[in-house]
Design a protein around this motif. Structure first.
Motif, PDB file in Angstrom:
ATOM      1  N   ALA A  25       0.925  -1.020  -0.047  1.00  0.00           N
ATOM      2  CA  ALA A  25       0.012   0.157   0.006  1.00  0.00           C
ATOM      3  C   ALA A  25       0.915   1.310   0.105  1.00  0.00           C
ATOM      4  O   ALA A  25       0.580   2.281  -0.729  1.00  0.00           O
ATOM      5  N   ILE A  26       2.056   1.218   0.719  1.00  0.00           N
ATOM      6  CA  ILE A  26       2.774   2.272   0.757  1.00  0.00           C
ATOM      7  C   ILE A  26       3.662   2.427  -0.713  1.00  0.00           C
ATOM      8  O   ILE A  26       3.628   3.898  -1.292  1.00  0.00           O
ATOM      9  N   SER A  27       4.161   1.382  -1.176  1.00  0.00           N
ATOM     10  CA  SER A  27       4.720   1.529  -2.504  1.00  0.00           C
ATOM     11  C   SER A  27       3.770   1.818  -3.617  1.00  0.00           C
ATOM     12  O   SER A  27       4.040   2.570  -4.637  1.00  0.00           O
ATOM     13  N   GLY A  28       2.680   1.639  -3.456  1.00  0.00           N
ATOM     14  CA  GLY A  28       1.465   1.785  -4.573  1.00  0.00           C
ATOM     15  C   GLY A  28       0.863   3.088  -4.153  1.00  0.00           C
ATOM     16  O   GLY A  28      -0.049   3.563  -5.138  1.00  0.00           O
ATOM     17  N   GLY A  65      11.773   0.754   9.505  1.00  0.00           N
ATOM     18  CA  GLY A  65      11.645   2.212   9.142  1.00  0.00           C
ATOM     19  C   GLY A  65      10.710   2.441   8.376  1.00  0.00           C
ATOM     20  O   GLY A  65      10.534   3.709   7.995  1.00  0.00           O
ATOM     21  N   VAL A  66       9.613   1.622   8.147  1.00  0.00           N
ATOM     22  CA  VAL A  66       8.415   1.992   7.271  1.00  0.00           C
ATOM     23  C   VAL A  66       7.463   2.532   7.830  1.00  0.00           C
ATOM     24  O   VAL A  66       6.816   3.237   7.614  1.00  0.00           O
ATOM     25  N   ILE A  67       7.536   2.192   9.177  1.00  0.00           N
ATOM     26  CA  ILE A  67       6.284   2.925   9.974  1.00  0.00           C
ATOM     27  C   ILE A  67       6.995   3.481  11.279  1.00  0.00           C
ATOM     28  O   ILE A  67       7.882   2.974  11.664  1.00  0.00           O
ATOM     29  N   GLU A  68       6.188   4.321  12.060  1.00  0.00           N
ATOM     30  CA  GLU A  68       6.789   4.741  13.395  1.00  0.00           C
ATOM     31  C   GLU A  68       5.665   4.924  14.607  1.00  0.00           C
ATOM     32  O   GLU A  68       4.527   5.265  13.949  1.00  0.00           O
ATOM     33  N   THR A  69       6.025   4.450  15.656  1.00  0.00           N
ATOM     34  CA  THR A  69       4.755   4.514  16.597  1.00  0.00           C
ATOM     35  C   THR A  69       5.235   5.698  17.390  1.00  0.00           C
ATOM     36  O   THR A  69       6.418   6.096  17.830  1.00  0.00           O
ATOM     37  N   ARG A  70       4.246   6.634  17.811  1.00  0.00           N
ATOM     38  CA  ARG A  70       4.281   7.874  18.399  1.00  0.00           C
ATOM     39  C   ARG A  70       3.421   7.855  19.776  1.00  0.00           C
ATOM     40  O   ARG A  70       2.720   8.558  19.890  1.00  0.00           O
ATOM     41  N   ARG A  85      12.583   2.590  -0.343  1.00  0.00           N
ATOM     42  CA  ARG A  85      13.969   2.609  -1.121  1.00  0.00           C
ATOM     43  C   ARG A  85      14.999   2.364  -0.282  1.00  0.00           C
ATOM     44  O   ARG A  85      16.131   1.767  -0.530  1.00  0.00           O
ATOM     45  N   ARG A  86      15.049   2.930   1.039  1.00  0.00           N
ATOM     46  CA  ARG A  86      16.333   2.756   2.026  1.00  0.00           C
ATOM     47  C   ARG A  86      16.211   1.361   2.223  1.00  0.00           C
ATOM     48  O   ARG A  86      17.436   0.738   2.259  1.00  0.00           O
ATOM     49  N   GLN A  87      15.182   0.717   2.492  1.00  0.00           N
ATOM     50  CA  GLN A  87      15.469  -0.777   2.864  1.00  0.00           C
ATOM     51  C   GLN A  87      15.913  -1.674   1.535  1.00  0.00           C
ATOM     52  O   GLN A  87      16.662  -2.517   1.856  1.00  0.00           O
ATOM     53  N   ALA A  88      15.563  -1.373   0.480  1.00  0.00           N
ATOM     54  CA  ALA A  88      16.113  -1.841  -0.770  1.00  0.00           C
ATOM     55  C   ALA A  88      17.672  -1.570  -0.934  1.00  0.00           C
ATOM     56  O   ALA A  88      18.214  -2.395  -1.263  1.00  0.00           O
ATOM     57  N   THR A  93      23.077  -3.401  -0.716  1.00  0.00           N
ATOM     58  CA  THR A  93      24.412  -3.167   0.002  1.00  0.00           C
ATOM     59  C   THR A  93      24.811  -4.458   0.490  1.00  0.00           C
ATOM     60  O   THR A  93      26.239  -5.108   0.247  1.00  0.00           O
ATOM     61  N   ALA A  94      24.173  -5.193   1.104  1.00  0.00           N
ATOM     62  CA  ALA A  94      24.298  -6.603   1.742  1.00  0.00           C
ATOM     63  C   ALA A  94      24.613  -7.447   0.625  1.00  0.00           C
ATOM     64  O   ALA A  94      25.634  -8.301   0.744  1.00  0.00           O
TER      65      ALA A  94
END
Length: 121
Positions: A25-28, A65-70, A85-88, A93-94
């Protein structure tokens, strides 16, 4: 409105189904940065799953890092520049470090990635 579901007939565990649906849903772009997600209890009740199932999906998404709890304010899609993108990039890199340690050439490494992408599409 976010439309999620859990299919008990699938081999994929329910928490993983939720996790991948939220990432999708985020990437879409149907979930944008700052969007508030349902509470663990509310989503669990809506889907007919245990609260621990939703909590695990949220915990893994937060670790990535996709969601954050406040706190009491709730859980939101991260405002990070682009968490997917950061996760990809981290995975790439790995992968690069792994193929270097195996002595695989750049061309062969790229071929392996291209083959893997074709196999999963």
């Amino acid at each position: 409105m976010l439309s999620l579901n859990v299919d008990a007939t699938l081999a994929e565990p329910p928490y993983a189904q939720l996790r991948s649906q939220i990432v999708g849903a985020i990437s879409g772009r149907s979930l944008l940065a700052g969007a508030r997600l349902p509470t663990v209890r509310a989503l669990a009740d809506e889907l007919g799953v245990a609260p621990g199932t939703v909590a695990r999906a949220y915990k893994e998404l937060e670790a990535d890092g996709v969601i954050e709890t406040r706190g009491r304010a709730g859980t939101f899609v991260s405002f990070a520049e682009d968490p997917l993108r950061r996760q990809a990039q981290q995975a790439a890199t790995a992968y690069a470090a792994q193929v270097r340690s195996l002595g695989i050439t750049d061309d062969d490494a790229l071929t392996l990635v291209a083959d893997a992408l074709r196999a999963t599409s």
